[in-house]
Design a protein around this motif. Structure first.
Motif, PDB file in Angstrom:
ATOM      1  N   ALA A   1      -0.054  10.242  -9.929  1.00  0.00           N
ATOM      2  CA  ALA A   1       1.268  10.204 -10.591  1.00  0.00           C
ATOM      3  C   ALA A   1       1.342  11.396 -11.819  1.00  0.00           C
ATOM      4  O   ALA A   1       2.585  11.925 -11.875  1.00  0.00           O
ATOM      5  CB  ALA A   1       1.769   8.921 -11.243  1.00  0.00           C
ATOM      6  N   PRO A   2       0.342  11.407 -12.598  1.00  0.00           N
ATOM      7  CA  PRO A   2       0.272  12.532 -13.521  1.00  0.00           C
ATOM      8  C   PRO A   2       1.197  13.733 -13.275  1.00  0.00           C
ATOM      9  O   PRO A   2       1.777  14.357 -14.149  1.00  0.00           O
ATOM     10  CB  PRO A   2      -1.024  12.532 -14.215  1.00  0.00           C
ATOM     11  N   MET A   3       0.663  14.617 -12.286  1.00  0.00           N
ATOM     12  CA  MET A   3       1.029  15.786 -12.178  1.00  0.00           C
ATOM     13  C   MET A   3       2.378  15.860 -11.828  1.00  0.00           C
ATOM     14  O   MET A   3       3.278  16.845 -12.122  1.00  0.00           O
ATOM     15  CB  MET A   3       0.265  16.492 -10.873  1.00  0.00           C
ATOM     16  N   PRO A   4       3.131  15.314 -10.608  1.00  0.00           N
ATOM     17  CA  PRO A   4       4.510  15.089 -10.658  1.00  0.00           C
ATOM     18  C   PRO A   4       5.271  14.704 -11.912  1.00  0.00           C
ATOM     19  O   PRO A   4       6.535  15.386 -12.117  1.00  0.00           O
ATOM     20  CB  PRO A   4       4.810  14.275  -9.790  1.00  0.00           C
ATOM     21  N   LEU A   5       5.001  13.984 -12.546  1.00  0.00           N
ATOM     22  CA  LEU A   5       5.726  13.294 -13.710  1.00  0.00           C
ATOM     23  C   LEU A   5       5.625  14.277 -14.759  1.00  0.00           C
ATOM     24  O   LEU A   5       6.681  15.021 -15.492  1.00  0.00           O
ATOM     25  CB  LEU A   5       5.067  11.954 -14.506  1.00  0.00           C
ATOM     26  N   PHE A   6       4.540  14.934 -15.010  1.00  0.00           N
ATOM     27  CA  PHE A   6       4.439  15.985 -15.832  1.00  0.00           C
ATOM     28  C   PHE A   6       5.181  17.283 -15.474  1.00  0.00           C
ATOM     29  O   PHE A   6       5.987  17.886 -16.410  1.00  0.00           O
ATOM     30  CB  PHE A   6       2.924  16.566 -16.106  1.00  0.00           C
ATOM     31  N   GLN A   7       5.396  17.638 -14.133  1.00  0.00           N
ATOM     32  CA  GLN A   7       6.054  18.649 -13.628  1.00  0.00           C
ATOM     33  C   GLN A   7       7.538  18.449 -13.940  1.00  0.00           C
ATOM     34  O   GLN A   7       8.363  19.397 -14.114  1.00  0.00           O
ATOM     35  CB  GLN A   7       5.854  18.971 -12.276  1.00  0.00           C
ATOM     36  N   LEU A   8       7.978  17.036 -13.711  1.00  0.00           N
ATOM     37  CA  LEU A   8       9.185  16.868 -14.044  1.00  0.00           C
ATOM     38  C   LEU A   8       9.835  16.743 -15.468  1.00  0.00           C
ATOM     39  O   LEU A   8      10.877  17.380 -15.722  1.00  0.00           O
ATOM     40  CB  LEU A   8       9.692  15.288 -13.285  1.00  0.00           C
ATOM     41  N   LEU A   9       8.700  16.662 -16.357  1.00  0.00           N
ATOM     42  CA  LEU A   9       9.047  16.766 -17.582  1.00  0.00           C
ATOM     43  C   LEU A   9       9.042  18.469 -18.051  1.00  0.00           C
ATOM     44  O   LEU A   9       9.959  18.736 -18.836  1.00  0.00           O
ATOM     45  CB  LEU A   9       8.000  16.294 -18.572  1.00  0.00           C
ATOM     46  N   ARG A  10       8.113  19.248 -17.511  1.00  0.00           N
ATOM     47  CA  ARG A  10       8.043  20.530 -17.662  1.00  0.00           C
ATOM     48  C   ARG A  10       9.403  21.308 -17.214  1.00  0.00           C
ATOM     49  O   ARG A  10       9.962  22.283 -17.994  1.00  0.00           O
ATOM     50  CB  ARG A  10       6.833  21.050 -17.255  1.00  0.00           C
TER      51      ARG A  10
ATOM     52  N   PRO B   1       0.784  -1.258  -0.079  1.00  0.00           N
ATOM     53  CA  PRO B   1      -0.075  -0.154   0.193  1.00  0.00           C
ATOM     54  C   PRO B   1       0.850   1.486  -0.131  1.00  0.00           C
ATOM     55  O   PRO B   1       0.380   2.461  -0.429  1.00  0.00           O
ATOM     56  CB  PRO B   1      -0.903  -0.035   1.345  1.00  0.00           C
ATOM     57  N   ASP B   2       2.051   1.214   0.342  1.00  0.00           N
ATOM     58  CA  ASP B   2       3.006   2.339   0.434  1.00  0.00           C
ATOM     59  C   ASP B   2       3.889   2.689  -0.504  1.00  0.00           C
ATOM     60  O   ASP B   2       4.410   3.737  -0.732  1.00  0.00           O
ATOM     61  CB  ASP B   2       3.681   2.441   1.868  1.00  0.00           C
ATOM     62  N   ALA B   3       3.988   1.552  -1.384  1.00  0.00           N
ATOM     63  CA  ALA B   3       5.098   1.573  -2.366  1.00  0.00           C
ATOM     64  C   ALA B   3       4.998   2.531  -3.507  1.00  0.00           C
ATOM     65  O   ALA B   3       5.843   3.581  -3.889  1.00  0.00           O
ATOM     66  CB  ALA B   3       5.254   0.356  -2.976  1.00  0.00           C
ATOM     67  N   ILE B   4       3.628   2.507  -4.167  1.00  0.00           N
ATOM     68  CA  ILE B   4       3.598   3.526  -5.123  1.00  0.00           C
ATOM     69  C   ILE B   4       3.232   4.968  -4.681  1.00  0.00           C
ATOM     70  O   ILE B   4       3.731   5.901  -5.207  1.00  0.00           O
ATOM     71  CB  ILE B   4       2.355   3.081  -6.151  1.00  0.00           C
ATOM     72  N   PRO B   5       2.456   5.220  -3.763  1.00  0.00           N
ATOM     73  CA  PRO B   5       2.647   6.708  -3.215  1.00  0.00           C
ATOM     74  C   PRO B   5       3.754   7.387  -2.625  1.00  0.00           C
ATOM     75  O   PRO B   5       4.064   8.396  -2.988  1.00  0.00           O
ATOM     76  CB  PRO B   5       1.607   6.409  -1.864  1.00  0.00           C
ATOM     77  N   LEU B   6       4.492   6.166  -2.130  1.00  0.00           N
ATOM     78  CA  LEU B   6       6.122   6.803  -1.870  1.00  0.00           C
ATOM     79  C   LEU B   6       6.837   7.183  -3.264  1.00  0.00           C
ATOM     80  O   LEU B   6       7.524   8.134  -3.276  1.00  0.00           O
ATOM     81  CB  LEU B   6       6.913   5.629  -1.255  1.00  0.00           C
ATOM     82  N   LEU B   7       6.623   6.364  -4.351  1.00  0.00           N
ATOM     83  CA  LEU B   7       7.562   6.779  -5.645  1.00  0.00           C
ATOM     84  C   LEU B   7       6.979   7.865  -6.090  1.00  0.00           C
ATOM     85  O   LEU B   7       7.766   8.847  -6.681  1.00  0.00           O
ATOM     86  CB  LEU B   7       7.243   5.533  -6.587  1.00  0.00           C
ATOM     87  N   ILE B   8       5.590   7.995  -6.164  1.00  0.00           N
ATOM     88  CA  ILE B   8       4.951   9.379  -6.676  1.00  0.00           C
ATOM     89  C   ILE B   8       5.560  10.626  -6.022  1.00  0.00           C
ATOM     90  O   ILE B   8       5.745  11.585  -6.510  1.00  0.00           O
ATOM     91  CB  ILE B   8       3.619   9.377  -6.639  1.00  0.00           C
ATOM     92  N   LYS B   9       5.626  10.487  -4.529  1.00  0.00           N
ATOM     93  CA  LYS B   9       5.899  11.416  -3.971  1.00  0.00           C
ATOM     94  C   LYS B   9       7.457  11.902  -3.983  1.00  0.00           C
ATOM     95  O   LYS B   9       8.082  13.133  -4.012  1.00  0.00           O
ATOM     96  CB  LYS B   9       5.879  11.242  -2.379  1.00  0.00           C
ATOM     97  N   SER B  10       8.241  10.785  -4.392  1.00  0.00           N
ATOM     98  CA  SER B  10       9.762  10.922  -4.660  1.00  0.00           C
ATOM     99  C   SER B  10       9.972  11.463  -6.133  1.00  0.00           C
ATOM    100  O   SER B  10      10.925  12.266  -6.353  1.00  0.00           O
ATOM    101  CB  SER B  10      10.488   9.524  -4.479  1.00  0.00           C
ATOM    102  N   VAL B  11       8.897  11.314  -7.034  1.00  0.00           N
ATOM    103  CA  VAL B  11       9.116  12.049  -8.092  1.00  0.00           C
ATOM    104  C   VAL B  11       8.877  13.716  -8.055  1.00  0.00           C
ATOM    105  O   VAL B  11       9.551  14.351  -8.720  1.00  0.00           O
ATOM    106  CB  VAL B  11       7.928  11.698  -9.198  1.00  0.00           C
ATOM    107  N   GLU B  12       8.221  14.068  -6.884  1.00  0.00           N
ATOM    108  CA  GLU B  12       7.809  15.246  -6.644  1.00  0.00           C
ATOM    109  C   GLU B  12       8.912  15.969  -5.891  1.00  0.00           C
ATOM    110  O   GLU B  12       9.323  17.199  -6.051  1.00  0.00           O
ATOM    111  CB  GLU B  12       6.437  15.513  -5.999  1.00  0.00           C
ATOM    112  N   PHE B  13       9.556  15.275  -4.711  1.00  0.00           N
ATOM    113  CA  PHE B  13      10.364  16.042  -4.013  1.00  0.00           C
ATOM    114  C   PHE B  13      11.751  15.186  -3.787  1.00  0.00           C
ATOM    115  O   PHE B  13      11.558  13.756  -3.897  1.00  0.00           O
ATOM    116  CB  PHE B  13       9.818  15.974  -2.580  1.00  0.00           C
TER     117      PHE B  13
ATOM    118  N   THR C   1      16.458  15.086  -4.599  1.00  0.00           N
ATOM    119  CA  THR C   1      17.419  15.240  -5.435  1.00  0.00           C
ATOM    120  C   THR C   1      17.091  14.883  -6.812  1.00  0.00           C
ATOM    121  O   THR C   1      16.017  14.201  -7.072  1.00  0.00           O
ATOM    122  CB  THR C   1      18.746  14.472  -5.345  1.00  0.00           C
ATOM    123  N   ILE C   2      17.527  15.648  -8.003  1.00  0.00           N
ATOM    124  CA  ILE C   2      17.067  15.284  -9.229  1.00  0.00           C
ATOM    125  C   ILE C   2      17.548  13.562  -9.552  1.00  0.00           C
ATOM    126  O   ILE C   2      16.644  13.150 -10.564  1.00  0.00           O
ATOM    127  CB  ILE C   2      17.981  16.336 -10.275  1.00  0.00           C
ATOM    128  N   GLU C   3      18.409  13.184  -9.176  1.00  0.00           N
ATOM    129  CA  GLU C   3      18.693  11.693  -9.296  1.00  0.00           C
ATOM    130  C   GLU C   3      17.494  10.934  -8.672  1.00  0.00           C
ATOM    131  O   GLU C   3      17.175   9.895  -9.419  1.00  0.00           O
ATOM    132  CB  GLU C   3      19.868  11.232  -8.524  1.00  0.00           C
TER     133      GLU C   3
END
Length: 435
Positions: A277-286, A234-246, A248-250
């Motif tokens: 996931a769409p918003m943080p992924l889109f923000q990373l691309l933008r 239950p925590d894996a995908i939410p954590l990955l999504i949060k980590s796309v948002e916050f 280091t760039i790596e």
């Protein structure tokens, strides 16, 4: 490589022999009224042998010629055995061995379907399933190694200093040694233990620790068997999504790669899209960071196979941002591929129906050397312009000077030719000058 060619030639010769034999038997069945049960059984037997021959050929690595133990997909879309293609990449090659095209990235995505087919075929024929979890030196992980690895995971409950040292070692081991990735889930509640430190407070409270743990997470997903186990936590995908948002760039890049890997399954695509996931992924691309933008685009592309996710990215403004970056000359091949995926949605078609966009796509077709990019450009033009007389006239007018579409009809890939021909036919009916 010579052994591979010899093996392929032998396989091809066997296939041709079986086809000729089958042709002869089928001719007897067709020509003779009383051909009997024996000849029918013979035809069935030949078909079975032919099927096995074709399947084993598809299961062999194009580089080594051996049945693949760890099939992975290269960014070209072609499948290889991991040790063989990894060696190719380690030697400094940045092209696909078969297509010869330049690779957009060197991430190797597990081909779980092919691996399952190989495993099923091997078991059905009494053949040993090729081992896929071996270290680079060919040694299987020992019991001592298991204990050591388990102790590192246990350190996630220790002091911050111990956690950070253990996280670096986990990252190193799962990067260098496939067998560690394979045994990770043998331990008790391994995901909770691994990501526990990131759930205690703010995810990015210690960026260095976060980067090492998220990279370890990404490494674990290289093993197909780990994907469902990760997705079910239950925590894996939410954590990955949060980590796309916050982070280091790596960290953000590797979290995007992990989500891209998990998006190989349609149910997981839907789950990831619905989890935000769409918003943080889109923000990373933008943001357009050189090392992260490409991985964000790849993750979005995988997400957009699911129609509802495609709509989410379009509503966020993905089309406009992608076109801006393409005009700036940033990652043109990768982003055109993504626009082509989005262009199958009516809402994207409305945004793409501008004269500047049509001129831009025609210009890219003329200038690029990538056949895949030309194909994607004409696919976008087909989706956007086929039923728009005004835009078709733009292509017609451009064709008088540059013959862009006509050249694609003659020299493009099979798909590009189909799309270009359909557009040319429609334009030919509407306007007197033939492209």
């Amino acid at each position: 490589m010579a052994e591979k060619e010899e093996s392929s030639a032998a396989g091809g010769g066997r296939e041709e022999e079986l086809k000729k034999e089958l042709q002869s038997v089928v001719k007897k069945i067709v020509d003779e009224d009383n051909y009997g049960t024996e000849i029918t059984l013979k035809a069935i037997s030949i078909l079975s042998d032919l099927s096995d021959t074709v399947l084993t050929k598809k299961f062999r690595c194009p580089i080594s010629g051996e049945i693949m133990g760890d099939p992975v997909v290269l960014s070209s879309g072609l499948t290889y055995d991991r040790p063989s293609i990894q060696k190719w990449l380690n030697e400094g090659n940045l092209t696909c061995p078969q297509s010869k095209g330049v690779l957009s990235h060197t991430i190797l995505t597990p081909n779980c379907l092919v691996r399952k087919l190989i495993s099923s075929w091997c078991k059905g024929h009494g053949v040993a399933v090729p081992r896929s979890h071996q270290d680079t030196n060919g040694e299987i992980i020992t019991e001592f190694d298991r204990l050591y690895f388990n102790s590192l995971v246990t350190e996630m409950f220790s002091s911050l200093t111990d956690r950070k040292e253990a996280a670096k070692e986990l990252r190193r081991l799962t990067t260098a040694a496939p067998s560690y990735r394979a045994v990770f889930f043998e331990f008790t509640d391994p995901i909770s233990r691994l990501i526990g430190p990131l759930l205690e407070g703010s995810v990015d409270s210690d960026p260095e620790l976060q980067e090492d743990l998220i990279t370890t997470f990404m490494n674990l997903l290289v093993d197909c068997d780990n994907m469902k186990l990760v997705a079910d936590h239950p925590d894996a995908i939410p954590l990955l999504i949060k980590s796309v948002e916050f982070g280091t760039i790596e960290t953000r890049k590797n979290a995007a790669v992990a989500l891209s890997m998990l998006s190989s399954d349609n149910d997981r695509r839907l789950m990831i899209g619905n989890a935000g996931a769409p918003m943080p992924l889109f923000q990373l691309l933008r943001e357009g960071h050189p090392i992260a933008m490409k991985e964000a685009a790849s993750a979005i592309l995988n997400q957009c196979v699911e129609y509802s996710n495609k709509e989410k990215f379009i509503e966020l403004g993905a089309v406009k941002v992608l076109l801006e970056k393409i005009r700036e000359g940033k990652l043109v091949d990768e982003l055109i591929n993504l626009v082509a995926q989005l262009s199958t949605h009516p809402k994207a078609v409305n945004e793409l129906s501008e004269l500047d966009t049509v001129h831009c796509l025609l210009g890219i077709i003329r200038e690029t050397e990538s056949e895949r990019t030309k194909e994607n450009c004409v696919a976008i033009l087909y989706n956007v312009c086929l039923n728009d007389v005004g835009l078709l006239k733009v292509i017609w007018t451009e064709g008088i000077e540059h013959q862009t579409l006509a050249k694609l009809v003659d020299t493009g890939t099979a798909r590009a030719k189909r799309k270009a021909t359909a557009l040319a036919t429609k334009i030919g009916k509407l306007f007197p000058t033939v492209l």
